[in-house]
Write an enzyme that holds these catalytic residues in place. Sequence first.
Site, PDB file in Angstrom:
ATOM      1  N   LYS A   1      14.038  -8.800  11.588  1.00  0.00           N
ATOM      2  CA  LYS A   1      15.061  -8.946  10.834  1.00  0.00           C
ATOM      3  C   LYS A   1      14.919  -8.556   9.028  1.00  0.00           C
ATOM      4  O   LYS A   1      15.661  -7.788   8.555  1.00  0.00           O
ATOM      5  CB  LYS A   1      15.613 -10.429  10.608  1.00  0.00           C
TER       6      LYS A   1
ATOM      7  N   GLU B   1     -16.613   6.727 -12.594  1.00  0.00           N
ATOM      8  CA  GLU B   1     -15.975   6.258 -11.160  1.00  0.00           C
ATOM      9  C   GLU B   1     -14.793   6.974 -11.313  1.00  0.00           C
ATOM     10  O   GLU B   1     -14.200   7.256  -9.877  1.00  0.00           O
ATOM     11  CB  GLU B   1     -15.859   4.530 -11.303  1.00  0.00           C
TER      12      GLU B   1
ATOM     13  N   GLY C   1     -20.678  -1.530 -20.323  1.00  0.00           N
ATOM     14  CA  GLY C   1     -22.048  -1.737 -19.756  1.00  0.00           C
ATOM     15  C   GLY C   1     -23.343  -1.088 -20.468  1.00  0.00           C
ATOM     16  O   GLY C   1     -24.379  -1.652 -20.703  1.00  0.00           O
TER      17      GLY C   1
ATOM     18  N   GLY D   1       0.730  -1.142   0.067  1.00  0.00           N
ATOM     19  CA  GLY D   1       0.072   0.072  -0.053  1.00  0.00           C
ATOM     20  C   GLY D   1       0.839   1.176   0.103  1.00  0.00           C
ATOM     21  O   GLY D   1       0.398   2.176   0.828  1.00  0.00           O
ATOM     22  N   LYS D   2       1.838   1.153  -0.875  1.00  0.00           N
ATOM     23  CA  LYS D   2       2.626   2.479  -0.901  1.00  0.00           C
ATOM     24  C   LYS D   2       1.853   3.480  -1.328  1.00  0.00           C
ATOM     25  O   LYS D   2       1.958   4.740  -1.006  1.00  0.00           O
ATOM     26  CB  LYS D   2       3.904   2.187  -1.954  1.00  0.00           C
TER      27      LYS D   2
ATOM     28  N   ILE E   1      15.438  -4.526 -10.692  1.00  0.00           N
ATOM     29  CA  ILE E   1      16.323  -4.106 -12.047  1.00  0.00           C
ATOM     30  C   ILE E   1      15.637  -2.773 -12.447  1.00  0.00           C
ATOM     31  O   ILE E   1      15.931  -1.988 -12.566  1.00  0.00           O
ATOM     32  CB  ILE E   1      16.552  -4.916 -12.902  1.00  0.00           C
ATOM     33  N   GLU E   2      14.209  -3.167 -12.407  1.00  0.00           N
ATOM     34  CA  GLU E   2      13.333  -1.947 -13.441  1.00  0.00           C
ATOM     35  C   GLU E   2      13.370  -0.680 -12.677  1.00  0.00           C
ATOM     36  O   GLU E   2      13.250   0.335 -13.446  1.00  0.00           O
ATOM     37  CB  GLU E   2      11.771  -2.402 -13.398  1.00  0.00           C
TER      38      GLU E   2
ATOM     39  N   CYS F   1     -19.827   2.412 -19.545  1.00  0.00           N
ATOM     40  CA  CYS F   1     -19.025   2.171 -20.966  1.00  0.00           C
ATOM     41  C   CYS F   1     -19.432   0.775 -21.771  1.00  0.00           C
ATOM     42  O   CYS F   1     -20.559   1.176 -22.297  1.00  0.00           O
ATOM     43  CB  CYS F   1     -17.413   2.080 -20.530  1.00  0.00           C
TER      44      CYS F   1
ATOM     45  N   HIS G   1     -16.811   6.969 -17.771  1.00  0.00           N
ATOM     46  CA  HIS G   1     -16.400   6.164 -16.648  1.00  0.00           C
ATOM     47  C   HIS G   1     -16.464   6.917 -15.337  1.00  0.00           C
ATOM     48  O   HIS G   1     -15.562   7.836 -14.870  1.00  0.00           O
ATOM     49  CB  HIS G   1     -14.726   5.834 -16.725  1.00  0.00           C
TER      50      HIS G   1
HETATM   51  N1  GLN Z   1     -14.959  -2.129 -25.473  1.00  0.00           N
HETATM   52  C1  GLN Z   1     -15.618  -0.871 -25.512  1.00  0.00           C
HETATM   53  C2  GLN Z   1     -15.142   0.101 -26.476  1.00  0.00           C
HETATM   54  O1  GLN Z   1     -13.866   0.127 -26.769  1.00  0.00           O
HETATM   55  C3  GLN Z   1     -15.891  -0.498 -23.935  1.00  0.00           C
HETATM   56  C4  GLN Z   1     -14.752   0.124 -23.431  1.00  0.00           C
HETATM   57  C5  GLN Z   1     -14.883   0.383 -21.864  1.00  0.00           C
HETATM   58  O2  GLN Z   1     -15.726  -0.134 -21.262  1.00  0.00           O
HETATM   59  N2  GLN Z   1     -13.875   1.229 -21.274  1.00  0.00           N
HETATM   60  O3  GLN Z   1     -15.747   1.092 -26.912  1.00  0.00           O
END
Ligand code: GLN
Length: 537
Positions: free
Chosen positions: A188, A510, A385, A17-18, A150-151, A383, A508
Site C-alpha cells: 500500500k 579518501e 589529523g 539509497g537513491k 516543498i523543497e 587534514c 583528503h
Molecule cells: N580545521 C582545519 C583547517 O581548517 C582542518 C580542516 C579539515 O580537517 N578538513 O585547516
Amino acid sequence: MQTKYIVVLGSLLSGLGKGVVTASISKILDFYDCRSMPMKFDGYLNYDCGTMNPFRHGEVFVLDDKSEVDMDFGTYERFVGADMDGSLSITGGKLFSELIKKERKGDFLGRDVQFIPHLTDLIISKIRDASERLKLDFLIIEVGGTVGDIENSYFIEAMRQLSLAEKTVFVNLTYVPRLSSVGEQKTKPTQIANRNLMQLGIRTDIMVCRAETKLSSEVKQKIALFSNISQDMIIEDPEIDNVYSMPLEFMEQGMDKAIFGKLEIKAPKLNRLKVEAWANATKGMRRHKNKVRIAIVGKYTNLKDSYASVSAAVEHSANWHKINPEIVWIESDLIKDDDSAKSALGNISGMIIPGGFGKRGTEGMIKAIEYARTNGIPCLGICLGMQLMAIEYARNVCGIKDADSSEFNRRAANKIIDLMENQRSLEEKGGNMRLGSWPMSIRENTLAMEAYGSDKAAERHRHRYEFNNAFRTEMEKHGFVFSGISPDGELVEIIEWPNGKGIGTQSHPEFKSRPERPSPLFNVLIKRASDYLKFSA
Ligand code: GLN
C-alpha cells in the site's frame, strides 16, 4: 547519440539509497561503453554544502574543481570511476542566486519572475549544458529528497517538462515493508506514493523496491498492477553488505534491458572486460580470512556519514590487501589520559585521525597520537589529523610544550599550525578554503614515496590552516619528516614520524579512493596495520 535522460526519484521516504541506485545505473551504462554521468538536484537554499555541519548533513565531499558537494558525489565517483565537476551539483541556492542576478541585470524586464517557466527553464538549461559539454549518451538525474517535499517540487515539475521534450525514463525508488504481526509484505505505501507521483504528471517506468526480504510474486504482481507497469519493470533492491555488488545485482534482474527497452534503443554491445574488472575488484569485499582493526578517532563519530569516504577508503584498501576491515569508532573526547588511550587503542592494528574543525576533541586526538607514536601503532592523519600529528610531535619530542594551532588558540605563542596570509583578510565563509586538487612533490626514501611510487602526486584539499614553515628546520632536526611539499616549496603537504609508522597529509586522500584504485596513503596504512596486528575474521 543524442543524450537520453534517466531520472531517479524517491517517492516514499528518504534514506533508501537513491545515490547507490543512481551510481549503479551509471556503472551499468559504462559496462555497455555508453558515456553517462550522474547529476544531483538538492532543494536546500545553501549555495553548496561547504557551510553545512557534517553532523546534520553528513560529509562534505570535494571535487577536483574546488566544488563542495553532497556526499552522494562520493558514491557516484566511487562507482563511476571518473572525476566529476561542480556543474553536476544543482542546489536551490545556486538556482535562486543565478535567477535573481539575472533579474537585477534586467534580463526579465517587464515580467514577473516565476517558478514556471523561469526557474524550471533554468533547471532544464543546466541539464542541456551538462549533456552537451560532457558529450553524454545518458544523463542520470537524482532528485534529492522525497516526492511531496516543498523543497524539491520545482525540480520534479522541471523533470515532467523535460520528459515532454526528451527521451526520459523515470526510476522510482520505494520501500516495501514487512509487517511482522501478519508476516506479510505490504504494497500500500508504494501504491499511494506512486499515486502521488502521478498527480504531479509523472508515470513510473521502472520501480526499484527496497525490501528486507525478497519480494513474493504476488507482491510484484500487485505493485505492477497498481503502478501501470509490467513485472519486469520491478527491480528489487535487497539488503546487502557490499554496495558495490549492486550494479551486477540490478543487471541480473534486467535493469539494463528495462532501461534500453523503455528508451526504445537497441542495447549496445556489453563490454565483458569491464564487467569482469569490476566484479574482480569488488566481489571479495569483507569475504577474506583475516581482518585488521582500524580505529577512527574523530569528533563526529556519532554520525558515521560524517566520515563516509574515510570508511569507504579503508574498505577499498583492505580489500586490495585481501583483508577485512573492522572499523572501531572512537569519540576523541573520551580519550583523556594514558589509561583511557590504552583502553581505547590497546588492541588495534592501526589508527586514523580524520579531518575536522574547531577545538573540541582535539586534545583527545593529540593524546591518541602520542599513544600510537610511542607504541609504534601505524597511524594516518588526515587534514586536521596531520596538523595534530605535527602539534603532538612539537610538544612531546621537540620540547615546544605550548605548541598549538591558531584555530584553537589565537594568542598561542607557538603556532605550529597557522593561517596563511591569503586567509587572514577573508570576511566571508563560503567557498574560500584551500579547496580542490593541489599538486605536490614527494621526497625520496619516505613512506609517501612508497605510497605514490612517484615524485609527483595530487590530492584534494579542504582546509584554512597550514603547517607554519617557521618550525620546519627545528622539527626536522628532531627527526620529523617533511615528505610532501607543494611544487613551490611553500606548503607542507605530507609529514611522517621517523619510525616509519605514521604519516599525515594536509589533503583528503579518501576523496579519490575507488574500489578499483584504492588510495595510496590508505594502502600504506593498511599494509603497516596488517604487519602490526592481524586477527582472524
Ligand atoms: N580545521 C582545519 C583547517 O581548517 C582542518 C580542516 C579539515 O580537517 N578538513 O585547516
